[in-house]
Enzyme design. Structure first.
Site, PDB file in Angstrom:
ATOM      1  CB  THR A 116      22.100  18.424 -24.602  1.00 22.73           C
ATOM      2  OG1 THR A 116      21.213  17.811 -25.541  1.00 22.73           O
ATOM      3  CG2 THR A 116      23.485  17.813 -24.754  1.00 22.73           C
ATOM      4  CE  LYS A 191      21.935  16.009 -28.698  1.00 23.94           C
ATOM      5  NZ  LYS A 191      20.914  16.850 -28.090  1.00 23.94           N
TER       6      LYS A 191
END
Length: 316
Positions: A116, A191
């Site tokens: 991420t 995300k």
């Protein structure tokens, strides 16, 4: 068929005619990556792994993986590499064009970054990969450590339709839902939005359960009510922050082995930076970032992010 050095590797095809990878590289074997790599092994993939943590590497070697001495070595004789790393800088280091994956990846290798990170970093890596005819997708995950272990992760994929279809069967060995979000960077965008909402909902859940405790309400009874009422959410139902409510949640394991508060703060910082770039207003996201930074400042960076319940409990 592809030629790698002096070796010829035959790429099989599935029933839909898609390329199947015979040998897979994996970089980053932490709480999430270790389980993901193990799932690939259990599905019959031959794996080459690298991590700076030798203990994590040893566990995968015992399960049948081969060890590489560097990210560059991982990419030398595989057709696809999955990376799962904690930060922008670590991803940039691992993919470095002079010493990392992009220094040794062969033409048409597929690089899948499930870290991420900032969407703009993913786009930078894509442009670098494109210059040497290497394929790249960003593919962050959702679901937490339990989903990584069970192989039920959700993958949010950013990249071309072709590369998405190429990556999909492999990702399906680690997850139950594979979603194409758009061009490179859009997986990361999805995300960051998801994790910002998760942080806000976890803080709200922790506040509600702390209030219930102060009012004399049993937490298990409150959980039963919330999870069958309008307050129901993932944080209350599947990842409850109160110890003893869910036996398999990190809160019932001294907040160990989950998604660290430092990682949540990192993701919230990325969301804040992205919001600033596109001029989006995120007051609750910004407040959540401040709260998790306070949790870290008190020495709980490595505790699961649901530890925010104890943080609030200690203040009231």
């Amino acid at each position: 068929m592809s030629v790698i050095g002096s070796r010829v590797i035959i790429s099989a095809r599935d029933t839909a005619g898609r390329r199947c990878f015979s040998r897979v590289g994996f970089v980053g074997l932490g709480n999430m990556g270790g389980h993901m790599a193990r799932n690939l092994l259990s599905k019959g993939y031959k794996l080459v792994v690298f991590d700076v943590n030798e203990s994590a590497v040893s566990k995968l070697r015992e399960a049948g993986a081969d060890r590489a001495s560097s990210p560059a070595e991982v990419a030398r004789d595989v057709e696809v590499v999955v990376s799962m790393l904690p930060s922008n800088q670590q991803v940039l280091d691992v993919y470095d064009v002079k010493s990392g994956l992009l220094s040794s990846a062969k033409k048409n290798t597929l690089l899948i970054d499930s870290s991420t990170i900032d969407p703009f970093v993913s786009r930078t890596l894509y442009k670098q990969a494109e210059k040497i005819a290497v394929n790249f997708v960003d593919s962050p995950v959702s679901g937490g450590v339990n989903a990584a272990k069970d192989g039920t992760l959700t993958f949010m994929v950013g990249g071309s339709k072709e590369n998405f279809e190429l990556a999909k069967p492999l990702l399906g060995s680690m997850g139950s839902r594979i979603v194409h979000c758009g061009d490179v960077g859009m997986g990361q965008a999805a995300k960051l939005c998801n994790n910002m909402l998760l942080a806000v909902s976890m803080i709200g859940t922790a506040e509600a359960f702390n209030l219930g405790r102060k009012l004399g309400l049993d937490s298990k009874i409150l959980a039963e009510i919330v999870n069958s009422s309008s307050g129901r959410c993932w944080s209350s139902e599947l990842y409850n922050p109160v110890p003893g409510v869910l036996d398999n949640a990190p809160s019932s394991k001294n907040y160990e082995g989950g998604f660290g508060a430092a990682l949540m703060a990192k993701d919230l910082g990325l969301a804040q930076a992205a919001a600033t770039k596109v001029e989006a207003t995120i007051p609750l996201g910004s407040l959540a970032h401040q709260i998790y930074r306070a949790v870290i400042a008190q020495g709980f960076a490595k505790k699961d992010f649901s530890f925010v319940y104890q943080f609030l409990k200690g203040r009231t």
